[in-house]
Write a protein that holds these residues in place. Sequence first.
Motif, PDB file in Angstrom:
ATOM      1  N   ALA A  39      57.546  38.300  42.709  1.00 63.37           N
ATOM      2  CA  ALA A  39      55.995  38.312  43.029  1.00 63.37           C
ATOM      3  C   ALA A  39      55.501  36.818  43.555  1.00 63.37           C
ATOM      4  O   ALA A  39      54.754  36.639  44.628  1.00 63.37           O
ATOM      5  N   GLU A  40      56.214  35.671  43.034  1.00 62.57           N
ATOM      6  CA  GLU A  40      55.754  34.516  43.243  1.00 62.57           C
ATOM      7  C   GLU A  40      56.283  34.049  44.748  1.00 62.57           C
ATOM      8  O   GLU A  40      55.660  33.494  45.546  1.00 62.57           O
ATOM      9  N   ALA A  41      57.697  34.673  45.052  1.00 61.74           N
ATOM     10  CA  ALA A  41      58.225  34.648  46.172  1.00 61.74           C
ATOM     11  C   ALA A  41      57.358  35.065  47.400  1.00 61.74           C
ATOM     12  O   ALA A  41      56.890  34.597  48.587  1.00 61.74           O
ATOM     13  N   MET A  42      56.901  36.303  47.049  1.00 62.44           N
ATOM     14  CA  MET A  42      55.769  37.007  47.913  1.00 62.44           C
ATOM     15  C   MET A  42      54.618  36.232  48.267  1.00 62.44           C
ATOM     16  O   MET A  42      54.065  36.026  49.461  1.00 62.44           O
ATOM     17  N   SER A  43      53.880  35.466  47.525  1.00 57.30           N
ATOM     18  CA  SER A  43      52.890  34.817  47.197  1.00 57.30           C
ATOM     19  C   SER A  43      53.024  33.642  48.062  1.00 57.30           C
ATOM     20  O   SER A  43      52.127  33.336  48.801  1.00 57.30           O
ATOM     21  N   ILE A  44      54.280  33.125  47.859  1.00 59.06           N
ATOM     22  CA  ILE A  44      54.387  31.734  48.701  1.00 59.06           C
ATOM     23  C   ILE A  44      54.674  32.148  50.081  1.00 59.06           C
ATOM     24  O   ILE A  44      54.026  31.140  50.854  1.00 59.06           O
ATOM     25  N   VAL A  45      55.360  33.198  50.265  1.00 58.12           N
ATOM     26  CA  VAL A  45      55.638  33.457  51.824  1.00 58.12           C
ATOM     27  C   VAL A  45      53.933  33.871  52.603  1.00 58.12           C
ATOM     28  O   VAL A  45      53.912  33.316  53.579  1.00 58.12           O
ATOM     29  N   LEU A  46      53.336  34.839  51.877  1.00 53.22           N
ATOM     30  CA  LEU A  46      51.911  35.011  52.204  1.00 53.22           C
ATOM     31  C   LEU A  46      51.008  33.622  52.644  1.00 53.22           C
ATOM     32  O   LEU A  46      50.434  33.532  53.395  1.00 53.22           O
ATOM     33  N   GLY A  47      51.097  32.725  51.393  1.00 57.61           N
ATOM     34  CA  GLY A  47      50.334  31.489  51.918  1.00 57.61           C
ATOM     35  C   GLY A  47      51.101  30.630  52.976  1.00 57.61           C
ATOM     36  O   GLY A  47      50.250  29.855  53.364  1.00 57.61           O
ATOM     37  N   LEU A  48      52.177  30.633  53.070  1.00 58.12           N
ATOM     38  CA  LEU A  48      53.006  29.860  54.097  1.00 58.12           C
ATOM     39  C   LEU A  48      52.441  30.295  55.367  1.00 58.12           C
ATOM     40  O   LEU A  48      52.123  29.723  56.467  1.00 58.12           O
ATOM     41  N   ARG A  49      52.272  31.598  55.579  1.00 57.11           N
ATOM     42  CA  ARG A  49      52.054  32.257  56.893  1.00 57.11           C
ATOM     43  C   ARG A  49      50.506  32.277  56.879  1.00 57.11           C
ATOM     44  O   ARG A  49      50.152  32.778  57.914  1.00 57.11           O
ATOM     45  N   GLY A  50      49.818  31.857  55.776  1.00 56.57           N
ATOM     46  CA  GLY A  50      48.165  32.043  55.954  1.00 56.57           C
ATOM     47  C   GLY A  50      47.601  33.516  56.066  1.00 56.57           C
ATOM     48  O   GLY A  50      46.553  33.603  56.510  1.00 56.57           O
ATOM     49  N   GLU A  51      48.375  34.414  55.509  1.00 56.21           N
ATOM     50  CA  GLU A  51      48.031  35.720  55.219  1.00 56.21           C
ATOM     51  C   GLU A  51      47.294  35.951  54.080  1.00 56.21           C
ATOM     52  O   GLU A  51      47.499  35.396  52.920  1.00 56.21           O
ATOM     53  N   SER A  52      46.244  36.899  54.362  1.00 51.24           N
ATOM     54  CA  SER A  52      45.660  37.376  53.073  1.00 51.24           C
ATOM     55  C   SER A  52      45.890  38.776  52.537  1.00 51.24           C
ATOM     56  O   SER A  52      46.421  39.372  53.470  1.00 51.24           O
ATOM     57  N   THR A  53      45.487  39.271  51.363  1.00 48.12           N
ATOM     58  CA  THR A  53      45.572  40.597  50.942  1.00 48.12           C
ATOM     59  C   THR A  53      44.165  41.196  50.681  1.00 48.12           C
ATOM     60  O   THR A  53      43.200  40.312  50.732  1.00 48.12           O
ATOM     61  N   PRO A  54      44.084  42.406  50.794  1.00 44.80           N
ATOM     62  CA  PRO A  54      42.662  43.145  50.560  1.00 44.80           C
ATOM     63  C   PRO A  54      41.916  42.476  49.403  1.00 44.80           C
ATOM     64  O   PRO A  54      40.780  42.471  49.254  1.00 44.80           O
ATOM     65  N   ARG A  55      42.799  42.420  48.293  1.00 41.16           N
ATOM     66  CA  ARG A  55      42.243  41.833  46.917  1.00 41.16           C
ATOM     67  C   ARG A  55      43.077  40.441  46.756  1.00 41.16           C
ATOM     68  O   ARG A  55      44.334  40.453  46.947  1.00 41.16           O
ATOM     69  N   PRO A  56      42.560  39.590  46.093  1.00 42.85           N
ATOM     70  CA  PRO A  56      42.995  38.426  45.812  1.00 42.85           C
ATOM     71  C   PRO A  56      44.346  38.556  44.885  1.00 42.85           C
ATOM     72  O   PRO A  56      44.357  39.269  43.724  1.00 42.85           O
TER      73      PRO A  56
END
Length: 139
Positions: A39-56
Amino acid sequence: MRELVVAGIAVDEESGGPVLLLRDPAAKDHFVPLRIGEAEAMSIVLGLRGESTPRPLTHDLLLSVLMALEATLEGVSLDRLEEGICYASLHIRRPSGERVQVDARPSDSVALAIRSGSPIFIEEEVYEELVQEIPGFMP
């Protein structure tokens, strides 16, 4: 303390789990690898890409809470090793100017630092213990 940047996420060949790779920008072949959760890896990758999710995600939520409280994340640090486990801290400034240090996991600290644009630091002793030279490695 030494400042680090996120080099990326790799996969541990033995366990198949994610490994966060941090590096000193002045030492391109020297990496600090930290095993982290999926989960943390996914969150880091999303953050690096500047991507967001529908819910925080949790890290987005924590940043929103800091902002709502008008507090600032001044940086994160990897502070110590105990029995092979790395410990980190969030360095927060309250609106009054008071500085607060909060214990955190390294993966959560990095995910939050990415989202807030805050620097990532490591104590020199911790760096020397964890650093690995990987010539020519490109994550």
